[in-house]
Write an enzyme that holds these catalytic residues in place. Structure first.
Site, PDB file in Angstrom:
ATOM      1  N   ASN A 149       0.846  -1.197   0.000  1.00  0.00           N
ATOM      2  CA  ASN A 149       0.000   0.000   0.000  1.00  0.00           C
ATOM      3  C   ASN A 149       0.882   1.248   0.000  1.00  0.00           C
ATOM      4  O   ASN A 149       2.109   1.151  -0.091  1.00  0.00           O
ATOM      5  CB  ASN A 149      -0.961  -0.030   1.195  1.00  0.00           C
ATOM      6  CG  ASN A 149      -0.182  -0.112   2.501  1.00  0.00           C
ATOM      7  OD1 ASN A 149       0.571   0.785   2.825  1.00  0.00           O
ATOM      8  ND2 ASN A 149      -0.352  -1.209   3.220  1.00  0.00           N
TER       9      ASN A 149
ATOM     10  N   ASP B  64      -4.119 -10.024  13.047  1.00  0.00           N
ATOM     11  CA  ASP B  64      -4.155  -8.615  13.437  1.00  0.00           C
ATOM     12  C   ASP B  64      -3.127  -8.385  14.555  1.00  0.00           C
ATOM     13  O   ASP B  64      -3.279  -8.879  15.671  1.00  0.00           O
ATOM     14  CB  ASP B  64      -5.566  -8.230  13.902  1.00  0.00           C
ATOM     15  CG  ASP B  64      -5.696  -6.721  14.001  1.00  0.00           C
ATOM     16  OD1 ASP B  64      -4.975  -6.122  14.825  1.00  0.00           O
ATOM     17  OD2 ASP B  64      -6.480  -6.141  13.232  1.00  0.00           O
TER      18      ASP B  64
ATOM     19  N   PHE C  88      -4.081   3.211  14.883  1.00  0.00           N
ATOM     20  CA  PHE C  88      -4.380   4.242  13.895  1.00  0.00           C
ATOM     21  C   PHE C  88      -5.445   3.661  12.980  1.00  0.00           C
ATOM     22  O   PHE C  88      -5.419   2.468  12.689  1.00  0.00           O
ATOM     23  CB  PHE C  88      -3.122   4.611  13.085  1.00  0.00           C
ATOM     24  CG  PHE C  88      -2.314   5.724  13.696  1.00  0.00           C
ATOM     25  CD1 PHE C  88      -1.718   5.568  14.931  1.00  0.00           C
ATOM     26  CD2 PHE C  88      -2.162   6.930  13.029  1.00  0.00           C
ATOM     27  CE1 PHE C  88      -0.977   6.595  15.507  1.00  0.00           C
ATOM     28  CE2 PHE C  88      -1.426   7.960  13.587  1.00  0.00           C
ATOM     29  CZ  PHE C  88      -0.827   7.795  14.822  1.00  0.00           C
TER      30      PHE C  88
ATOM     31  N   LYS D 137     -11.037  -3.979  18.933  1.00  0.00           N
ATOM     32  CA  LYS D 137      -9.648  -4.422  19.130  1.00  0.00           C
ATOM     33  C   LYS D 137      -9.191  -4.219  20.581  1.00  0.00           C
ATOM     34  O   LYS D 137      -8.041  -4.442  20.912  1.00  0.00           O
ATOM     35  CB  LYS D 137      -8.718  -3.670  18.176  1.00  0.00           C
ATOM     36  CG  LYS D 137      -9.024  -3.929  16.685  1.00  0.00           C
ATOM     37  CD  LYS D 137      -7.890  -3.483  15.770  1.00  0.00           C
ATOM     38  CE  LYS D 137      -8.261  -3.675  14.308  1.00  0.00           C
ATOM     39  NZ  LYS D 137      -7.111  -3.682  13.396  1.00  0.00           N
TER      40      LYS D 137
HETATM   41  O1  PMT Z   1       3.055   6.119   6.515  1.00  0.00           O
HETATM   42  P1  PMT Z   1       2.455   7.431   6.071  1.00  0.00           P
HETATM   43  O2  PMT Z   1       2.597   7.648   4.586  1.00  0.00           O
HETATM   44  O3  PMT Z   1       2.962   8.595   6.869  1.00  0.00           O
HETATM   45  O4  PMT Z   1       0.879   7.343   6.326  1.00  0.00           O
HETATM   46  C1  PMT Z   1       0.379   7.276   7.633  1.00  0.00           C
HETATM   47  C2  PMT Z   1      -0.809   6.321   7.713  1.00  0.00           C
HETATM   48  C3  PMT Z   1      -1.975   6.849   6.911  1.00  0.00           C
HETATM   49  C4  PMT Z   1      -0.414   4.936   7.214  1.00  0.00           C
HETATM   50  C5  PMT Z   1      -1.162   6.208   9.245  1.00  0.00           C
HETATM   51  O5  PMT Z   1      -1.449   7.474   9.747  1.00  0.00           O
HETATM   52  C6  PMT Z   1      -2.362   5.283   9.480  1.00  0.00           C
HETATM   53  O6  PMT Z   1      -3.517   5.667   9.415  1.00  0.00           O
HETATM   54  N1  PMT Z   1      -2.048   3.999   9.789  1.00  0.00           N
HETATM   55  C7  PMT Z   1      -3.039   2.926   9.955  1.00  0.00           C
HETATM   56  C8  PMT Z   1      -3.386   2.365   8.619  1.00  0.00           C
HETATM   57  C9  PMT Z   1      -4.265   1.147   8.712  1.00  0.00           C
HETATM   58  O7  PMT Z   1      -3.832   0.100   8.316  1.00  0.00           O
HETATM   59  O8  PMT Z   1      -5.417   1.310   9.286  1.00  0.00           O
HETATM   60  P2  PMT Z   1      -6.468   0.103   9.517  1.00  0.00           P
HETATM   61  O9  PMT Z   1      -7.690   0.808   9.833  1.00  0.00           O
HETATM   62  O10 PMT Z   1      -6.434  -0.876   8.410  1.00  0.00           O
HETATM   63  O11 PMT Z   1      -5.914  -0.646  10.802  1.00  0.00           O
HETATM   64  C10 PMT Z   1      -6.267  -0.263  12.117  1.00  0.00           C
HETATM   65  C11 PMT Z   1      -5.126  -0.523  13.066  1.00  0.00           C
HETATM   66  O12 PMT Z   1      -4.857  -1.924  13.148  1.00  0.00           O
HETATM   67  C12 PMT Z   1      -3.826   0.133  12.676  1.00  0.00           C
HETATM   68  O13 PMT Z   1      -3.248   0.626  13.853  1.00  0.00           O
HETATM   69  C13 PMT Z   1      -3.016  -0.981  12.069  1.00  0.00           C
HETATM   70  O14 PMT Z   1      -1.600  -0.802  12.284  1.00  0.00           O
HETATM   71  C14 PMT Z   1      -3.503  -2.190  12.860  1.00  0.00           C
HETATM   72  N2  PMT Z   1      -3.462  -3.434  12.102  1.00  0.00           N
HETATM   73  C15 PMT Z   1      -4.219  -3.618  10.989  1.00  0.00           C
HETATM   74  C16 PMT Z   1      -4.199  -4.837  10.339  1.00  0.00           C
HETATM   75  C17 PMT Z   1      -3.378  -5.876  10.834  1.00  0.00           C
HETATM   76  N3  PMT Z   1      -3.322  -7.055  10.238  1.00  0.00           N
HETATM   77  N4  PMT Z   1      -2.639  -5.672  11.933  1.00  0.00           N
HETATM   78  C18 PMT Z   1      -2.663  -4.476  12.571  1.00  0.00           C
HETATM   79  O15 PMT Z   1      -1.965  -4.304  13.575  1.00  0.00           O
END
Ligand code: PMT
Length: 404
Positions: A213, A309, A326, A344
């Site tokens: 991504n 996750d 995030f 979560k």
């Molecule tokens: O890296 P940059 O270009 O500066 O951009 C920053 C960002 C947009 C990536 C950052 O600010 C951000 O929003 N990160 C979270 C992106 C994301 O994957 O969001 P999500 O809604 O899919 O996941 C929610 C949370 O679960 C996140 O904290 C993620 O790290 C975590 N996660 C998700 C999937 C997974 N399999 N394991 C996880 O730990």
């Protein structure tokens, strides 16, 4: 002595019998978590060998201003800029005289002139030499010139190497280190172990292709640096990004979600705050092909399976850290972010509206909404990711302290 963790202390040693205490001084500073480099005068080397100080500090010792090889490595200006604090111990009467006259006739005095870092001076000399009006005048001159920037540590009173008794002994290493520590503020996260995930993950399809991504790692790296600057012991677990590993923290490079999970799990015994900024791929190819897939047909189907996750895994530990997620959302930001906060089992969630291309992925700026508990909420308007990271760390530290 949390204030010394990760600090860069440049130790200047001048010639005097108290120089033998420098070994203990380096050891104590290192034990408190400081990174120590040593600059010696020529006469200091008559009292203690550079090899001893190199072994204790873990860095080559600097002593020559006119050595082209040393200057090419870390010259006097680099050393002066490197230091968070310049400690001179012992400071002999001769050195104090040279410093007060602004002389730059060897490496130590040149670094003294060149540095903007705060200075601590621990004098050591015979009691009569210390009392001498010229020495006192030199000290007064240095204090007037440097003001609050210069801290005098000692000298202490007592029996001296020459048999005299009086004021002039170098203060004991423990006292010096405590005074040096007091020159630094205690950070909001002093001594707290913080783990940050950052960047994307790459999920291999075959040896040349992968799913990923647009995460650049900028947000996560800024968070890791802000936590470090608040005094935390930081481990940054980063997916593949073009950014340089930040200094003064452990940086673990990983590729896939499974690699990232394994690296995070290794921190479980010490992690106190877990901040997941990484954009982890939710799915990975069910199997990775050993050889490059050939274009045999017009269509190609890939079977994807769910990745674990990482954030939920950390939050579900027997003794979970304070967890901050995030959420990258394109619609209904608050609704989806709050859903992730509950589902979560997180302490806090930072929501990005990534439908706006000036914030979120890859941009230098971001604007976020933070949610916690039943109805906790704080909005941060558009700002540079580095500035935002500092503000987020302040909020995380505040909420973390409330719970501990
Ligand atoms: O890296 P940059 O270009 O500066 O951009 C920053 C960002 C947009 C990536 C950052 O600010 C951000 O929003 N990160 C979270 C992106 C994301 O994957 O969001 P999500 O809604 O899919 O996941 C929610 C949370 O679960 C996140 O904290 C993620 O790290 C975590 N996660 C998700 C999937 C997974 N399999 N394991 C996880 O730990």
């Amino acid at each position: 002595m949390q204030q010394l963790y990760n600090r860069r202390i440049l130790l200047g040693i001048s010639g005097g019998i108290a120089a033998y205490k420098s070994a203990e001084l380096v050891r104590t500073l290192k034990k408190a978590g400081a990174d120590v480099r040593v600059v010696m005068t020529r006469s200091a080397m008559e009292f203690i060998t550079p090899l001893t100080l190199q072994a204790l500090s873990g860095h080559p010792v600097h002593h020559s201003l006119l050595d082209p090889e040393a200057e090419a490595g870390m010259g006097h200006i680099e050393l002066a800029k490197w230091a968070d604090l310049f400690l001179i111990a012992p400071a002999s009467a001769n050195l104090i005289a040279r410093l007060s006259q602004g002389m730059g006739d060897d490496l130590l005095t040149t670094v003294f002139l060149a540095t903007d870092a705060p200075i601590c001076l621990a004098p050591a000399m015979n009691q009569a030499m210390w009392r001498d009006p010229i020495t006192q005048e030199n000290i007064a001159h240095l204090k007037a010139a440097h003001g609050d920037h210069l801290t005098l540590i000692g000298p202490a009173a007592g029996e001296q190497a020459c048999g005299d008794t009086g004021l002039g002994r170098m203060s004991e290493p423990d006292t010096i280190v405590a005074d040096v520590a007091n020159c630094f503020e205690t950070g909001l996260l002093a001594g707290v172990s913080v783990v940050v995930t950052a960047g994307p993950t790459k999920e291999a399809i075959d040896p040349v292709r992968y799913i990923t991504n647009h995460s650049s790692g900028k947000m996560g790296y800024a968070i890791a640096e802000a936590a470090r600057d608040a005094g935390a012991r930081v481990t940054l677990i980063s997916g593949p990004v073009a950014l340089q590993a930040p200094e003064r923290m452990e940086c673990v490079r990983v590729r896939s979600a499974l690699d990232m999970l394994a690296a995070c799990e290794k921190t479980q015994d010490h992690c106190q705050i877990f901040i997941a900024t990484a954009a982890v791929a939710d799915y990975r190819p069910a199997s990775q092909q050993e050889h490059k897939i050939k274009k045999h047909s017009d269509e190609l189907s890939l079977t994807l399976i769910r990745n674990p996750d990482i954030l939920s895994t950390m939050a579900a530990a027997e003794q979970p850290p304070f967890t901050v997620g995030f959420a990258a959302e394109t619609q209904d930001v608050e609704h989806y972010a709050r859903d992730k906060l509950t589902r979560k089992k997180l302490n806090m969630i930072v929501a990005n509206d990534v439908s706006d291309r000036s914030i979120g992925f890859h941009s230098d700026d971001n604007a976020v909404k933070v949610f916690w508990g039943e109805d906790g909420r704080r909005d941060f308007e558009l700002m540079n990711k580095r500035r935002l990271a500092v503000r987020l760390i302040e909020l995380i530290a505040e909420k973390y302290q409330e719970e501990h």
